[in-house]
Design an enzyme around this catalytic site. Sequence first.
Site, PDB file in Angstrom:
ATOM      1  N   ASP A  21      -6.686  -1.516  16.862  1.00 30.37           N
ATOM      2  CA  ASP A  21      -6.160  -0.449  17.650  1.00 30.37           C
ATOM      3  C   ASP A  21      -6.393   0.846  17.941  1.00 30.37           C
ATOM      4  O   ASP A  21      -6.634   1.409  17.080  1.00 30.37           O
ATOM      5  CB  ASP A  21      -4.683  -0.741  16.253  1.00 30.37           C
ATOM      6  CG  ASP A  21      -3.538  -0.487  16.991  1.00 30.37           C
ATOM      7  OD1 ASP A  21      -3.607  -0.801  18.312  1.00 30.37           O
ATOM      8  OD2 ASP A  21      -2.747  -0.690  16.125  1.00 30.37           O
ATOM      9  N   ASN A  23      -6.747   1.633  21.431  1.00 28.94           N
ATOM     10  CA  ASN A  23      -7.116   2.277  22.092  1.00 28.94           C
ATOM     11  C   ASN A  23      -6.586   3.251  23.210  1.00 28.94           C
ATOM     12  O   ASN A  23      -6.363   3.933  23.807  1.00 28.94           O
ATOM     13  CB  ASN A  23      -7.655   1.580  23.013  1.00 28.94           C
ATOM     14  CG  ASN A  23      -8.076   0.023  22.711  1.00 28.94           C
ATOM     15  OD1 ASN A  23      -8.840   1.049  21.592  1.00 28.94           O
ATOM     16  ND2 ASN A  23      -9.108  -1.044  22.774  1.00 28.94           N
ATOM     17  N   ARG A  25      -3.370   4.885  22.588  1.00 28.96           N
ATOM     18  CA  ARG A  25      -2.915   6.507  22.169  1.00 28.96           C
ATOM     19  C   ARG A  25      -4.359   7.588  22.503  1.00 28.96           C
ATOM     20  O   ARG A  25      -4.346   8.199  22.419  1.00 28.96           O
ATOM     21  CB  ARG A  25      -2.252   6.595  20.638  1.00 28.96           C
ATOM     22  CG  ARG A  25      -1.321   6.253  20.744  1.00 28.96           C
ATOM     23  CD  ARG A  25      -1.114   5.709  19.558  1.00 28.96           C
ATOM     24  NE  ARG A  25      -1.445   4.724  18.707  1.00 28.96           N
ATOM     25  CZ  ARG A  25      -1.330   3.241  18.055  1.00 28.96           C
ATOM     26  NH1 ARG A  25      -0.609   4.455  16.864  1.00 28.96           N
ATOM     27  NH2 ARG A  25      -1.440   2.210  17.931  1.00 28.96           N
ATOM     28  N   ASN A  69       0.020 -10.049  23.506  1.00 33.70           N
ATOM     29  CA  ASN A  69       0.070  -9.449  24.398  1.00 33.70           C
ATOM     30  C   ASN A  69       0.041  -9.155  25.972  1.00 33.70           C
ATOM     31  O   ASN A  69       0.350  -8.480  26.851  1.00 33.70           O
ATOM     32  CB  ASN A  69      -1.919  -8.728  24.240  1.00 33.70           C
ATOM     33  CG  ASN A  69      -2.511  -8.332  22.814  1.00 33.70           C
ATOM     34  OD1 ASN A  69      -3.620  -8.030  22.259  1.00 33.70           O
ATOM     35  ND2 ASN A  69      -1.015  -7.029  22.879  1.00 33.70           N
ATOM     36  N   TRP A  70      -0.027 -10.351  26.109  1.00 32.80           N
ATOM     37  CA  TRP A  70       0.559 -10.744  26.836  1.00 32.80           C
ATOM     38  C   TRP A  70       2.127  -9.934  28.325  1.00 32.80           C
ATOM     39  O   TRP A  70       2.229 -10.116  29.308  1.00 32.80           O
ATOM     40  CB  TRP A  70       1.079 -12.704  27.438  1.00 32.80           C
ATOM     41  CG  TRP A  70      -0.123 -13.278  27.293  1.00 32.80           C
ATOM     42  CD1 TRP A  70      -0.481 -14.056  26.573  1.00 32.80           C
ATOM     43  CD2 TRP A  70      -1.367 -13.286  28.099  1.00 32.80           C
ATOM     44  NE1 TRP A  70      -0.900 -14.724  26.100  1.00 32.80           N
ATOM     45  CE2 TRP A  70      -2.150 -14.334  27.203  1.00 32.80           C
ATOM     46  CE3 TRP A  70      -1.456 -13.187  29.310  1.00 32.80           C
ATOM     47  CZ2 TRP A  70      -3.640 -14.652  28.119  1.00 32.80           C
ATOM     48  CZ3 TRP A  70      -2.822 -13.046  29.719  1.00 32.80           C
ATOM     49  CH2 TRP A  70      -3.654 -14.743  28.350  1.00 32.80           C
TER      50      TRP A  70
HETATM   51  C1  FPP Z   1      -5.411  -2.083  20.822  1.00 36.67           C
HETATM   52  O1  FPP Z   1      -5.401  -0.903  21.399  1.00 36.67           O
HETATM   53  C2  FPP Z   1      -6.482  -2.967  21.545  1.00 36.67           C
HETATM   54  C3  FPP Z   1      -6.249  -4.216  22.117  1.00 36.67           C
HETATM   55  C4  FPP Z   1      -4.763  -4.830  22.191  1.00 36.67           C
HETATM   56  C5  FPP Z   1      -7.214  -4.812  23.048  1.00 36.67           C
HETATM   57  C6  FPP Z   1      -8.459  -5.020  21.857  1.00 36.67           C
HETATM   58  C7  FPP Z   1      -9.625  -4.067  23.072  1.00 36.67           C
HETATM   59  C8  FPP Z   1     -10.665  -3.773  23.459  1.00 36.67           C
HETATM   60  C9  FPP Z   1     -11.442  -2.746  21.473  1.00 36.67           C
HETATM   61  C10 FPP Z   1     -11.844  -3.538  24.160  1.00 36.67           C
HETATM   62  C11 FPP Z   1     -12.860  -5.082  24.448  1.00 36.67           C
HETATM   63  C12 FPP Z   1     -12.979  -5.661  23.765  1.00 36.67           C
HETATM   64  C13 FPP Z   1     -13.891  -6.534  23.906  1.00 36.67           C
HETATM   65  C14 FPP Z   1     -14.500  -7.257  23.425  1.00 36.67           C
HETATM   66  C15 FPP Z   1     -14.780  -7.123  25.745  1.00 36.67           C
HETATM   67  P1  FPP Z   1      -3.635  -1.096  22.311  1.00 36.67           P
HETATM   68  O2  FPP Z   1      -4.118  -1.151  23.516  1.00 36.67           O
HETATM   69  O3  FPP Z   1      -2.631  -1.421  21.484  1.00 36.67           O
HETATM   70  O4  FPP Z   1      -3.853   1.120  21.192  1.00 36.67           O
HETATM   71  P2  FPP Z   1      -2.320   1.416  21.040  1.00 36.67           P
HETATM   72  O5  FPP Z   1      -1.599   1.219  20.370  1.00 36.67           O
HETATM   73  O6  FPP Z   1      -2.721   2.791  21.391  1.00 36.67           O
HETATM   74  O7  FPP Z   1      -1.361   1.734  22.827  1.00 36.67           O
END
Ligand code: FPP
Length: 246
Positions: A21, A23, A25, A69-70
Site C-alpha cells: 500500500d 504507491n 501517496r 480496486n475496480w
Molecule cells: C496500492 O497503492 C497499490 C496497488 C493497489 C497496486 C499494486 C501494484 C503494484 C505494487 C505495482 C505493480 C505490481 C505488479 C506485480 C505488476 P495505492 O495506489 O492504494 O496507494 P495509495 O493508498 O497511496 O493511494
Amino acid sequence: MSLKKEIINDSVPKHIAIIMDGNGRWAKKRNQSRDYGHKAGKESVNKIVEACAELEIKNLTLFAFSTENWNRPTLEIDFLMKLLLLSLNKELKSLNKNNIRFKTIGNLEKLPKKVTSYLKKVAKETQDNNKMTLTLALNYGAREEIVNAIQVIGDKVKNNLISLKNIDESVINQHLYTHYLPDVDLLIRTSGEKRISNFLLWQIAYAELYFTKKLWPDFSKEDLYKAIVNYQKRERRFGKTSEQIN
Ligand code: FPP
C-alpha cells in the site's frame, strides 16, 4: 549493519503475505502521477521477491488488485493492467531461472483477456519450479473466495460427493483459491494503514501482523529483514500457554 544477520535461518516464516500500500501517496509526495508510483511499486516487488528467495521463504503472496480496486479511475486500472502484462512478459525468464513457481488467486475472468491468458501461460510455464511460490492476488476478495468455496462444497453435498458431517477445516482449505498454500505466518501492510482490507481472511487466523509506515515503493530488503526479525521475536502460542510452548 544489515539486519539480515539477525535472521534465524531455520525458522523463517513459511508464508509471508503483503498488502502493498502507498504507491499513490509516494507519487504525490514527488508531484508525480499515481502511475509513476505504481511503476516504482513494481521495482519494490522485484526486490522483495529476490529477498524472499534468498532467505528461502517458501511462499510469498502479494495483494496486487482487489475486487474493490475496480472503483479506481479507468485510466489507472488500464495502466495497472498494462504494467502487469509488461512485467509478466519481462519476468518469465527470471522466474524460471530462479526456480520460482508463479500462481494467482482471485477471479481472473473479469481481467482483460490478454492479461488472463498471459497469467495462465506464466503459471503453466513455471508450474514445476519448487524453490519458492509467488502468488499474486488479482481481482481478489476474501469474502468472495469464501462464498465461492461454500458454493462448490454445497454443490458437492447436493451431488452426494461429500457428506455434510465430513465438512471440516481441511475441506474448506481445499476449496479456497489458496488450497496449495500453508496458512500465512506473517502478514505485512505498508503505508501506515492498520486494516486487513478483505485479504486472506481465513488464512490469517494465526498470522502475526506487522504494520509499517513505509510506503510500498520505499519498502526495502532491509525493511523486510526488520519485519522478519520482529516476527521471530514473538511467541506464537496458537492458543496454548507460554509454559506449554517452552
Ligand atoms: C496500492 O497503492 C497499490 C496497488 C493497489 C497496486 C499494486 C501494484 C503494484 C505494487 C505495482 C505493480 C505490481 C505488479 C506485480 C505488476 P495505492 O495506489 O492504494 O496507494 P495509495 O493508498 O497511496 O493511494
